[in-house]
Every structure is written in structure tokens, then in C-alpha cells.
Scaffold this motif. Structure first.
Motif, PDB file in Angstrom:
ATOM      1  N   VAL A 273       0.854  -1.050  -0.048  1.00 61.63           N
ATOM      2  CA  VAL A 273       0.052  -0.060  -0.079  1.00 61.63           C
ATOM      3  C   VAL A 273       0.771   1.192  -0.086  1.00 61.63           C
ATOM      4  O   VAL A 273       1.792   1.333   1.060  1.00 61.63           O
ATOM      5  CB  VAL A 273      -0.812   0.049   1.384  1.00 61.63           C
ATOM      6  CG1 VAL A 273      -1.964   1.283   1.049  1.00 61.63           C
ATOM      7  CG2 VAL A 273      -1.676  -1.132   1.117  1.00 61.63           C
ATOM      8  N   VAL A 274       0.761   2.278  -0.950  1.00 61.19           N
ATOM      9  CA  VAL A 274       1.484   3.340  -0.965  1.00 61.19           C
ATOM     10  C   VAL A 274       0.433   4.600  -0.786  1.00 61.19           C
ATOM     11  O   VAL A 274      -0.308   4.995  -1.764  1.00 61.19           O
ATOM     12  CB  VAL A 274       2.184   3.608  -2.326  1.00 61.19           C
ATOM     13  CG1 VAL A 274       2.729   4.963  -2.424  1.00 61.19           C
ATOM     14  CG2 VAL A 274       3.281   2.259  -2.583  1.00 61.19           C
ATOM     15  N   GLU A 275       0.509   5.160   0.397  1.00 60.96           N
ATOM     16  CA  GLU A 275      -0.385   6.199   0.771  1.00 60.96           C
ATOM     17  C   GLU A 275       0.501   7.578   0.544  1.00 60.96           C
ATOM     18  O   GLU A 275       0.082   8.390   0.239  1.00 60.96           O
ATOM     19  CB  GLU A 275      -0.958   6.183   2.082  1.00 60.96           C
ATOM     20  CG  GLU A 275      -1.650   4.817   2.477  1.00 60.96           C
ATOM     21  CD  GLU A 275      -2.182   4.873   3.811  1.00 60.96           C
ATOM     22  OE1 GLU A 275      -3.093   4.277   4.206  1.00 60.96           O
ATOM     23  OE2 GLU A 275      -1.455   5.583   4.852  1.00 60.96           O
ATOM     24  N   GLY A 276       1.767   7.428   1.007  1.00 60.50           N
ATOM     25  CA  GLY A 276       2.785   8.582   0.749  1.00 60.50           C
ATOM     26  C   GLY A 276       3.224   8.488  -0.713  1.00 60.50           C
ATOM     27  O   GLY A 276       2.724   8.545  -1.652  1.00 60.50           O
ATOM     28  N   ILE A 307      -1.313  -4.314  -5.601  1.00 54.37           N
ATOM     29  CA  ILE A 307      -0.830  -3.150  -4.907  1.00 54.37           C
ATOM     30  C   ILE A 307      -1.978  -1.985  -5.088  1.00 54.37           C
ATOM     31  O   ILE A 307      -2.518  -2.132  -5.927  1.00 54.37           O
ATOM     32  CB  ILE A 307       0.394  -2.740  -5.950  1.00 54.37           C
ATOM     33  CG1 ILE A 307       1.463  -3.786  -6.077  1.00 54.37           C
ATOM     34  CG2 ILE A 307       0.991  -1.261  -5.521  1.00 54.37           C
ATOM     35  CD1 ILE A 307       2.488  -3.567  -7.155  1.00 54.37           C
ATOM     36  N   LYS A 308      -1.885  -1.199  -3.966  1.00 55.06           N
ATOM     37  CA  LYS A 308      -2.925  -0.107  -3.816  1.00 55.06           C
ATOM     38  C   LYS A 308      -2.108   0.943  -3.793  1.00 55.06           C
ATOM     39  O   LYS A 308      -1.123   1.296  -3.022  1.00 55.06           O
ATOM     40  CB  LYS A 308      -3.850  -0.546  -2.773  1.00 55.06           C
ATOM     41  CG  LYS A 308      -4.719   0.852  -2.574  1.00 55.06           C
ATOM     42  CD  LYS A 308      -5.880   0.606  -1.423  1.00 55.06           C
ATOM     43  CE  LYS A 308      -5.449   0.737   0.041  1.00 55.06           C
ATOM     44  NZ  LYS A 308      -6.540   0.841   0.904  1.00 55.06           N
ATOM     45  N   VAL A 309      -2.397   2.233  -4.858  1.00 55.13           N
ATOM     46  CA  VAL A 309      -1.804   3.551  -4.520  1.00 55.13           C
ATOM     47  C   VAL A 309      -2.947   4.334  -4.455  1.00 55.13           C
ATOM     48  O   VAL A 309      -3.774   4.708  -5.203  1.00 55.13           O
ATOM     49  CB  VAL A 309      -1.041   3.545  -5.763  1.00 55.13           C
ATOM     50  CG1 VAL A 309      -0.415   5.059  -5.946  1.00 55.13           C
ATOM     51  CG2 VAL A 309      -0.173   2.588  -6.285  1.00 55.13           C
ATOM     52  N   SER A 310      -2.552   5.198  -3.332  1.00 48.99           N
ATOM     53  CA  SER A 310      -3.457   6.360  -2.808  1.00 48.99           C
ATOM     54  C   SER A 310      -2.759   7.635  -2.894  1.00 48.99           C
ATOM     55  O   SER A 310      -3.138   8.762  -2.926  1.00 48.99           O
ATOM     56  CB  SER A 310      -4.416   6.388  -1.691  1.00 48.99           C
ATOM     57  OG  SER A 310      -3.511   6.050  -0.345  1.00 48.99           O
ATOM     58  N   GLY A 311      -1.500   7.598  -2.842  1.00 47.84           N
ATOM     59  CA  GLY A 311      -0.457   8.490  -2.861  1.00 47.84           C
ATOM     60  C   GLY A 311       0.231   8.625  -4.285  1.00 47.84           C
ATOM     61  O   GLY A 311      -0.579   8.746  -5.218  1.00 47.84           O
TER      62      GLY A 311
END
Length: 450
Positions: A273-276, A307-311
């Protein structure tokens, strides 16, 4: 209090006792100088809430008189702030400061299994070729990186985790390689082209991870709950996770010589998970770069949760090749869910190539996006592919849709977009677009494509 030595270990833990440094440990120029040495088979809790300073006075030769490094940027070697030379049972915590100069050295070095958890909420700064901010083998608990780590030097990495992690890996502060440093003559020196071309990643994870990997940001602040995410840290004191690399090494490399699996995060399910942010910058011309690299090191990588990307994930090259997310053959990453930005860019027009998402494994079958996927190049570049899934033979589904809870003003603007070409393989492929724009060509391979 304080301890000042010129060599050896300032503190040696050779029994089952806890140690806390709330003062200052200072070491001199000697090879092997260590702040806290933990011997094999001991147990307890090691806490540094003070300062560990293992520095040297050294100005490398600079025969041509420019500001580009000519050779090694440190002299002493084999140094460490905290060093466990074997197995240790307990918790290791750095909430203070570790500053170190040295070749083949480390801020925190764990040679054996840590039967417990590792936490860094302090600051680690390393100057030296082939050195590491945190280097560890197997860890049975969690790895929490809530403090900043900065490394400078040829082959230097901020974090290297080579063993299995029994919990989760959380990065929630700035973790970075640097392309320059200030030497002991107060001159800003820049690493050479060859220094930044040895392929060292900023963060390398090459073992199994039972609890997933997250580049985290603070939760939304609540007026009634000071710890919304329940991690034991005041939300107002939490940082924003970021990884930065320079040169041809990836920002985040997941994979090693052995087959590994990255399980899903609790209460989320995604393996990564990429929040940043995860950012790579080639820095010099004729240099390729990639932000997130999965596999390619000899062993397989199973990331069933995807993979989840919110950043933001971004790779930037001057004139060569840049890839935001690269999934190598032998990896298994079935899905990418994107509500943030995945970007590959080239800053100088020429004959380069940029890929927002590039899957060489053929296992990526679903991309859901209500954010941005961008391949930014010029008309003369070899490839400007936002999505390249040509290795897939079973069929892929690409869904672009509205962000949740989009208001009327947002509906009048473009809030989701794919910029660049889309390329798929020989399976039956489906592209659905219910919102936003696709600015590029779609090249769908053989199969019943829609």
C-alpha cells in the motif's frame, strides 16, 4: 551522561539485560567503532533515546578541484550505531539520533534473528560508500520506520531487510538516498555518475513479509480520538512516508534470490500500500530508473493481494528509460488499485522510453483506477506507455471510473485520467471508462478485445 571513546564498543550487552541510552555516545575515527554492541543469544530491550555519534574528520582527495566526488567519501569502515552480532530476543528501539561516517557501515545492523520488533522513530544519517541506514535479517515482529533515514554514498541504501518479517513493515517518514553531501571542509560535493550507477535501491525487501508493506500517512485528525489508527503514536506527531532514490537503483525493490511471499495488510488485504510517495530520479543522463520494482533478483515474488496506490509513485529520467511500477517475470501481482498518481516522465526529448505500469510477468490481470496513470515523454521517444501489459496471455481488465463521493464541481473537471498508450497481450481484454479521459492510443493484442 556521556561516553566518549576512540575505538571499540561504547556499550557491550553480553547478558540478558535491557540498555537505555538517553545521553550521548561519541566514537572516534577507528575501524569497527560501535555505539551499542549486542552479543549473540542475549535478550532484553535496547533503547536509544539519546545521541550516538560515530563520526570522523576526513576530506577525500579532489585532484581536479571540481565538486564531483572522485573516490570514497569516508575512510574508516565496519562501524555501527547499534550492532547485534547474532540472535537477539526483545525489542530494539531508536527514538534518538544516530549519525555515522564510514564505509561498509550501518546505523542499525542486525546480523542474526531478532525475536521481537524493530522501531525507528528517531533520525539516522549515514555518509559512506556501501553503507546502510538499517540492515537486518529475520525479524519475528513488526518493523516500524517512523523516523527519517538519510544515506549518501556509492552503493548506499537506507533500508535492507534480507530475512523474513513475521509482522508488517511500515514506513512513515522520509527514507532517502542523497546525491550530494557537505564534506568536512564545508564544500557541497555531488556523487559521480559511476557512484549513482551501481544499482543500489533506497529500500530493499528480500524476505517473506507476513503482515504486508505500507508507505503510510497520518490518519484524518479527530477532535475526540488522538490515535485514530491505534498505532500507539499521537496522530498529530505522525509523519508522511516517502522513499527517494537517485541513480539507476530503484526506490523500492521487493524480491531476492529466494522465492518470497508478501501477504496482505490487516484490515486492507493489499500486499503493498502506497499512501505516501515512492520516487526515483535518474539524476544523470543515459541512466534508467524505476520507482517500484517487483522481482528480477532470481527468486519469485508472490503478492497475491496486489498493490494499492492512493499517494504517488513517480520515476523520472533525463533521456533514457523510466518506469513507475515494474513487475518482472516470475512475480505474481494480480491487481493494481489506483486512486493516486502513477507517473513515469522523461525531462529531455530524445529516444527514451517511459512506462507508468509495466508488467513482464503476465500475471497482472486487473487495473482499477480513479486517479492518474501518466507516461510523459515526447513524440520522438521510443515508448510512452501509461500501461504496458503485453506479456499477458489470459486477458486483462482495465477499469477507469469516478472517484467516490465526487461533488458537482469535481464532476465538471477531469479527476481521473490515463495519459499515454495502453498496450495489452494476446488474451481477451476489456477496457471500461465511465469517467475521465484516456489521452493516448490503445494497442490491444490478439483476442476478443472490447
Amino acid at each position: 551522561g556521556s561516553i566518549t571513546l576512540n575505538s571499540g564498543a561504547a556499550i557491550t550487552v553480553d547478558s540478558n539485560n535491557s540498555v537505555t541510552n538517553a545521553g550521548t555516545i561519541t566514537q572516534g575515527n577507528a575501524n569497527g567503532a560501535t555505539g551499542i554492541l549486542i552479543t549473540d543469544g542475549t535478550s532484553g530491550t535496547i533503547t536509544n533515546s539519546g545521541t550516538i555519534s560515530i563520526l570522523e574528520t576526513y576530506v577525500p582527495s579532489n585532484e581536479d578541484g571540481d565538486t564531483i566526488v572522485d573516490g570514497p567519501i569516508a575512510q574508516a569502515s565496519g562501524r555501527a550505531g547499534i550492532w547485534a552480532n547474532g540472535a537477539y530476543t526483545g525489542t530494539i528501539v531508536n527514538s534518538g539520533t544516530i549519525t555515522l561516517d564510514g564505509l561498509n557501515s550501518a546505523g542499525i545492523r542486525l546480523d542474526g534473528t531478532l525475536n521481537g520488533s524493530l522501531s525507528n522513530s528517531g533520525a539516522i544519517t549515514i555518509i559512506g560508500d556501501n553503507s546502510v541506514g538499517i540492515q537486518a535479517g529475520a525479524i519475528t515482529g513488526n518493523v516500524a520506520i517512523d523516523g527519517a533515514i538519510s544515506v549518501t554514498g556509492e552503493g548506499a541504501s537506507a533500508i535492507k531487510l534480507t530475512g523474513d518479517v513475521g509482522g508488517s513493515i511500515r514506513i512513515q517518514n522520509a527514507v532517502s538516498q542523497q546525491a550530494s553531501y557537505t564534506n568536512d571542509s564545508s564544500v557541497i560535493m555531488t556523487l559521480s555518475r559511476s557512484d549513482l550507477r551501481v544499482g543500489a535501491p533506497a529500500v530493499a525487501i528480500s524476505g517473506n513479509v507476513a503482515g504486508g508493506i505500507i508507505i503510510a500517512i497520518p490518519p484524518t485528525i479527530s477532535s475526540t480520538n488522538t490515535d485514530v489508527d491505534g498505532d500507539g503514536i499521537l496522530d498529530s506527531a505522525e509523519g508522511t512516508g516517502s522513499i527517494q532514490s537517485y541513480g539507476n537503483g530503484p526506490a523500492l525493490l521487493i524480491g531476492g534470490a529466494n522465492n518470497i511471499a508478501i501477504s496482505g495488510l490487516a484490515n486492507d488485504g493489499h500486499s503493498l500500500v502506497v499512501e505516501g510517495s515512492v520516487l526515483s530520479n535518474a539524476y544523470y543522463s543515459n541512466t534508467n530508473t524505476a520507482a517500484v520494482v517487483i522481482g528480477g533478483q532470481g527468486g519469485t515474488v508472490d503478492m497475491t493481494g496486489g498493490i494499492k496506490v492512493s499517494g504517488k509513485i513517480q520515476a523520472t529520467t533525463v533521456d533514457s528509460e523510466a518506469t513507475g511500477i515494474l513487475i518482472n517475470a516470475g512475480s505474481h501481482v494480480p491487481v493494481i488499485d489506483n486512486s493516486g498518481s502513477i507517473i513515469a516522465s522523461i525531462t529531455s526529448a530524445g529516444e527514451g522510453a517511459v512506462y507508468g505500469i509495466r508488467d513482464l510477468s503476465g500475471t497482472l490481470t486487473t487495473i482499477n483506477t480513479n486517479g492518474y496513470i501518466t507516461a510523459s515523454g515526447s513524440s520522438t521517444d521510443f515508448a510512452t506507455d501509461a500501461i504496458n501489459l503485453t506479456a499477458n496471455t489470459t486477458g486483462v481488465t482495465i477499469n477507469q471510473y469516478s472517484p467516490p463521493d465526487e461533488d458537482e464541481d469535481e464532476e465538471a473537471t477531469v479527476t481521473t485520467q490515463i495519459t499515454g498508450n495502453i498496450r495489452t497481450g494476446s488474451g481477451n481484454d476489456l477496457i471500461t471508462v465511465s469517467d475521465g479521459l484516456i489521452k493516448g492510443n490503445s494497442y490491444l493484442g490478439a483476442g476478443d478485445d472490447r
